[in-house]
Structures are given as C-alpha cells and as structure tokens.
Design a protein around this motif. Sequence first.
Motif, PDB file in Angstrom:
ATOM      1  N   VAL A  12       0.791  -1.021   0.074  1.00 12.58           N
ATOM      2  CA  VAL A  12       0.114  -0.167  -0.184  1.00 12.58           C
ATOM      3  C   VAL A  12       0.904   1.231   0.152  1.00 12.58           C
ATOM      4  N   PHE A  13       0.475   2.358  -1.167  1.00  8.64           N
ATOM      5  CA  PHE A  13       1.356   3.330  -1.105  1.00  8.64           C
ATOM      6  C   PHE A  13       0.705   4.454  -0.595  1.00  8.64           C
ATOM      7  N   ASP A  14       1.564   5.343   0.368  1.00  8.22           N
ATOM      8  CA  ASP A  14       1.096   6.795   0.526  1.00  8.22           C
ATOM      9  C   ASP A  14       1.297   7.489  -1.103  1.00  8.22           C
ATOM     10  N   ILE A  15       0.876   8.721  -1.209  1.00  5.83           N
ATOM     11  CA  ILE A  15       1.305   9.154  -2.668  1.00  5.83           C
ATOM     12  C   ILE A  15       2.170  10.239  -2.589  1.00  5.83           C
ATOM     13  N   VAL A  19       4.677   8.828  -4.339  1.00  2.96           N
ATOM     14  CA  VAL A  19       4.207   8.763  -6.064  1.00  2.96           C
ATOM     15  C   VAL A  19       4.551   9.986  -6.628  1.00  2.96           C
ATOM     16  N   ARG A  20       4.531  11.380  -5.907  1.00  7.50           N
ATOM     17  CA  ARG A  20       4.624  12.315  -6.733  1.00  7.50           C
ATOM     18  C   ARG A  20       5.542  13.338  -5.860  1.00  7.50           C
ATOM     19  N   ASP A  21       6.380  14.108  -6.300  1.00  7.74           N
ATOM     20  CA  ASP A  21       7.244  15.190  -5.591  1.00  7.74           C
ATOM     21  C   ASP A  21       6.199  16.286  -5.297  1.00  7.74           C
ATOM     22  N   VAL A  22       5.936  16.685  -4.001  1.00 11.15           N
ATOM     23  CA  VAL A  22       5.323  17.871  -3.693  1.00 11.15           C
ATOM     24  C   VAL A  22       5.655  19.010  -2.896  1.00 11.15           C
ATOM     25  N   ALA A 138      -4.320  12.699   0.812  1.00  7.78           N
ATOM     26  CA  ALA A 138      -4.795  13.805  -0.160  1.00  7.78           C
ATOM     27  C   ALA A 138      -6.112  13.663  -0.526  1.00  7.78           C
ATOM     28  N   THR A 139      -6.856  14.742  -0.896  1.00  9.29           N
ATOM     29  CA  THR A 139      -8.175  14.451  -1.185  1.00  9.29           C
ATOM     30  C   THR A 139      -8.493  13.664  -2.537  1.00  9.29           C
ATOM     31  N   ARG A 140      -9.525  13.092  -2.694  1.00 10.94           N
ATOM     32  CA  ARG A 140      -9.848  11.943  -3.707  1.00 10.94           C
ATOM     33  C   ARG A 140      -9.591  12.571  -5.005  1.00 10.94           C
ATOM     34  N   GLY A 141     -10.091  13.948  -5.274  1.00  7.10           N
ATOM     35  CA  GLY A 141      -9.760  14.601  -6.625  1.00  7.10           C
ATOM     36  C   GLY A 141      -8.172  14.692  -6.831  1.00  7.10           C
ATOM     37  N   SER A 142      -7.519  15.008  -5.993  1.00  6.27           N
ATOM     38  CA  SER A 142      -6.222  15.425  -6.212  1.00  6.27           C
ATOM     39  C   SER A 142      -5.498  13.912  -6.399  1.00  6.27           C
ATOM     40  N   ALA A 143      -6.063  12.945  -5.643  1.00 12.75           N
ATOM     41  CA  ALA A 143      -5.284  11.621  -5.697  1.00 12.75           C
ATOM     42  C   ALA A 143      -5.424  10.863  -7.185  1.00 12.75           C
ATOM     43  N   ASN A 144      -6.715  11.245  -7.462  1.00 10.41           N
ATOM     44  CA  ASN A 144      -7.401  10.457  -8.806  1.00 10.41           C
ATOM     45  C   ASN A 144      -6.509  11.392  -9.971  1.00 10.41           C
TER      46      ASN A 144
END
Length: 262
Positions: A12-15, A19-22, A138-144
């Motif tokens: 299971v990954f955090d995002i 997954v992305r550089d924030v 993260a919000t679902r919109g941002s994650a998706n």
Amino acid sequence: MTAQASARSLVVFDIDGVVRDVSGSYRRAIADTVEYFTNAAYRPTPLDIDRLKSEGVWNNDWEASQELIYRYCESQGQQRDQKKLDYNTIVAFFQARYRGPDPNNFTGYICDEPLLLSSEYLQQLTQAGIAWGFFSGATRGSANYILEKRLGLQSPVLIAMEDAPGKPDPTGLFATVDKLENGQSNTAVIYVGDTVADMYTVGKARELQPHRTWVGVGVLPPHVQETAARSQAYSEMLQKAGAAVVLSNVQELNPAKIAELL
C-alpha cells in the motif's frame, strides 16, 4: 491495469512524497498560505514544515498550515484565541494555490508535480503476484488526478482523505487492505510512506491486528535529498518512527526487496 487478486503480499502506497514530488506544490501551498495569513511576516521554510510534520500528527496540510500560523502568532506574544482564523477560509486559499480556482479544471501547482514512480513499476509488482493500492491523506480529486490522469491507472484501489480518519489512525490502511485481499486473510502488508505519521500508522495497525505481518517502508522525499546531512537526519527520523528500511526512491522496493523484507 489492476492488482492481482491472488496476491501473496500487498503493498500500500502513500501518494505525496512517494508517488509524486510535492515539494513545489503542497509544501509551496503551505508556505503561501502561512505567509498570506501572517500578512507576509512569516514564510515557513521546508525545514520548518518538516519539523512540524515530524511530530507525527500534522498529515493534513490544511491543519498544518493553520498550526504554523498559530505558532507564529504565539511566537509574537499573541494568544491563539486572539487570532481570528477561519479554517474554511484557510482551506479555500490553500486549494486555490494548489489545485487552482476551478475545482473541475486543475490549473494550480498540482499540474507540475514530478512523478516518482511509473506504471511499468506497478506492472512489475502485479506480474510478481504482489497486489498494490493507495492510502493517502490527499483529497480524492487530487489523488485521482495523479493516479488516473498522470499515471494512466484504471480505477486503482484508493482510500483518500474523504474515506477515512487522518493518519496515524490506521482505519484507512485497513480499508485499503480489505479491498486488496479480495476474500483472503492475513496477507503480509507493506505500507510505504515518507512521514513519521505514515510509520506511526503501521505501528498502530500492528497493535490492532497483531496476527498479520505489517512492515513500514520509509521513502526520502526529494526535498530532503539535497544534502547528505538532511537525508541522513530524515532517514534516522523515519527509522525511529518504525521504518524497517528507508529508500531514496519508491521503485527500489522491487519484488526481490519485498521478498527480503517479508
């Protein structure tokens, strides 16, 4: 592309930071927000933000922004109740910077986030019989946006901010695992994250479900890798919080490394 149902182990990954550089997006939006609500008197540095997050309870960046504003005011001799802050106004300002003013058409900092893993890497896990999904604050919109639009994944298993309490509460991690197990039970779980809160989440999961193997894997977010000293300090912090190993990029967690950890 989806994860295999008959998996021997789960990842299971955090995002954010995994997954992305924030560093140029979420963290920039935190700094912008704090600067705005302190009337340009204080702009937190990346180190200031890391120090706050090292406390393990500020996974929500809206709440982190508010807390940094309050702490600055306290440093100036002002009480919290003297500073009239409206949380929804903070959220709205932050989102306008991070996502952009139109919630249906992202134009903000989110559009420029570098990816830290590839869809080919996830395919490699699937081929090795390792199921995978995502649990993020993260919000679902941002994650998706990052998972589906940028990475091209089709309906990946995702538990986002709206779906579960914030970390280090492990409810969202349990929900992700339930979706991935598909009727199986007691599969070994690796949770990959870049913060103390992520590692605390694994520790709490282990306390509540001791019958299962839980492994926390830390990843160094790009902004701490600018100097060897920062990398070392951040790595030690994650290990102290419970990380079994700390990697400099998530894709180092290949099937061979997963087998070694389990």
